[in-house]
Design a protein around this motif. Structure first.
Motif, short mmCIF file in Angstrom:
data_model
loop_
_atom_site.label_atom_id
_atom_site.label_comp_id
_atom_site.label_asym_id
_atom_site.label_seq_id
_atom_site.Cartn_x
_atom_site.Cartn_y
_atom_site.Cartn_z
N GLY A 101 0.78 -0.96 -0.03
CA GLY A 101 -0.06 0.00 0.06
C GLY A 101 0.73 1.30 0.16
O GLY A 101 0.44 2.36 -0.90
N LEU A 102 1.88 0.55 0.87
CA LEU A 102 2.50 2.53 1.21
C LEU A 102 3.36 2.54 -0.59
O LEU A 102 3.76 3.59 -0.82
CB LEU A 102 3.91 1.77 1.93
N ALA A 103 3.87 1.79 -0.84
CA ALA A 103 4.61 1.24 -2.57
C ALA A 103 3.51 2.32 -3.41
O ALA A 103 4.85 2.82 -4.56
CB ALA A 103 4.94 0.05 -2.29
N TRP A 104 2.45 1.61 -2.95
CA TRP A 104 1.19 2.11 -4.28
C TRP A 104 1.27 3.65 -4.11
O TRP A 104 1.52 4.44 -5.10
CB TRP A 104 -0.24 1.66 -4.01
N LEU A 105 1.34 4.40 -2.73
CA LEU A 105 1.14 5.75 -2.49
C LEU A 105 2.11 6.38 -2.82
O LEU A 105 2.59 7.86 -3.51
CB LEU A 105 0.76 5.66 -1.08
N LEU A 106 3.46 6.16 -2.69
CA LEU A 106 4.57 6.33 -3.31
C LEU A 106 5.12 6.52 -4.52
O LEU A 106 5.22 7.73 -5.31
CB LEU A 106 5.95 6.24 -2.97
N TRP A 107 4.04 5.71 -5.24
CA TRP A 107 3.94 5.68 -7.28
C TRP A 107 3.30 7.38 -7.07
O TRP A 107 3.85 7.44 -7.88
CB TRP A 107 3.70 4.10 -7.62
N ARG A 108 2.16 6.95 -7.02
CA ARG A 108 1.28 7.79 -7.06
C ARG A 108 1.64 9.37 -6.98
O ARG A 108 1.05 10.42 -7.62
CB ARG A 108 -0.24 8.05 -6.34
N GLY A 109 2.39 9.62 -5.42
CA GLY A 109 2.99 10.79 -4.99
C GLY A 109 3.97 11.94 -6.01
O GLY A 109 4.62 12.56 -5.95
N TRP A 110 4.84 10.59 -6.72
CA TRP A 110 5.74 11.05 -7.31
C TRP A 110 5.29 11.05 -8.89
O TRP A 110 5.87 12.73 -9.52
CB TRP A 110 6.65 9.72 -7.37
N ARG A 111 4.38 10.67 -9.34
CA ARG A 111 3.49 11.13 -10.43
C ARG A 111 2.92 12.76 -9.96
O ARG A 111 1.99 13.14 -11.28
CB ARG A 111 2.60 10.23 -11.13
N SER A 112 2.77 13.06 -9.26
CA SER A 112 1.74 13.79 -8.94
C SER A 112 2.42 14.42 -7.39
O SER A 112 1.29 14.25 -6.53
CB SER A 112 -0.06 13.29 -7.96
#
Length: 278
Positions: A101-112
């Protein structure tokens, strides 16, 4: 506390805590995203995106947690592959789910980049609620076995759980003959009790007479090694559960290792029995 009683329904505490943490984090993400310097329409779009991202992270985490559990207990589930779809068995690998879940959030935060602060703050809050709630629920693990007098079905002899344990790892199943889920899981527990003599299986009936229990066991042709009677139905509340069936797993030192509210299938039972052995 294994369950939360809402009227006549007992709901498992851990899934409720997870849903509360995830919903709260999603709501907070939306609120934080609305503070970004932009027009009203852009703020609303950002809030919706942040909330949905948190929910998606929760879904990804749950999926990975389930797959990790299935991988770690593959031998148990290979015997009954369809049981892998029965998520009611409570089989989840929490650490793997949190990492995913945290990896998903990091990826989304990096993109946005505009959502990074909202996602970070809401995720931290959600994890804090989850950790504090889990710690509160985990306090039960340090409680000794309740010192309540029970009666053996065989001869009506009075004894406590500690006396019944006799230094063995212990599986305590709370059940009643009128309980449909109890009847559904009973053959699985009975077979495990016959197969594994190193673990004590205590089938503690809740609130029924000896005659009723005798009649039920005979009608179902069950081979239950140790059946105890809890005439006052006091053991469930003492262990933190008001629902049936409830199953508790204690190691040889009398420490609570795991607990489950609801039906246990064979794979879920086998995976928990592994935790009782050194």
């Amino acid at each position: 506390m294994l369950a939360v009683q809402i009227g006549p329904v007992a709901l498992p505490s851990t899934p409720l805590l997870l849903l509360l943490s995830l919903w709260g984090a999603s709501w907070l993400a939306g609120r934080l995203a609305r503070r970004m310097p932009a027009d009203a329409e852009a703020r609303k779009a950002a809030a919706d995106s942040a909330s949905q991202t948190l929910l998606n992270a929760g879904f990804v985490g749950l999926l990975v947690a389930r797959l990790a559990h299935l991988g770690l207990n593959a031998n148990a589930y290979l015997a009954t592959p369809w049981s892998a779809l029965d998520v009611r068995d409570g089989g989840w690998q929490a650490s793997a789910g949190v990492a995913a879940g945290l990896a998903w959030l990091l990826w989304r935060g990096w993109r946005s980049s505009d959502l990074r602060r909202a996602l970070a703050g809401s995720a931290a809050a959600g994890l804090l609620v989850w950790q504090l709630g889990s710690a509160a629920l985990g306090l039960q693990q340090h409680r000794p076995l309740p010192d309540l007098p029970l009666q053996t079905l065989a001869d009506g002899h009075s004894l406590t759980l500690t006396e019944a344990a006799r230094g063995r790892p212990l599986v305590i199943n709370l059940w009643a003959s009128w309980c449909g889920p109890c009847r559904a899981e009973m053959p699985v527990l009975a077979a495990a009790a016959q197969r594994d003599s190193s673990v004590g299986f205590l089938f503690v009936n809740q609130g029924e007479s000896a005659a009723t229990v005798h009649a039920y066991i005979k009608s179902q042709q069950l081979q239950l090694p140790e059946v105890l009677l809890d005439a006052g139905s006091r053991l469930g509340p003492a262990l933190g559960s008001t629902g049936l069936p409830s199953t508790f797993f204690y190691d040889a030192q009398g420490r609570l290792v795991d607990a489950h509210l609801g039906v246990l299938n064979a794979a879920a039972l086998q995976s928990r029995l592994r935790l009782l052995r050194p």
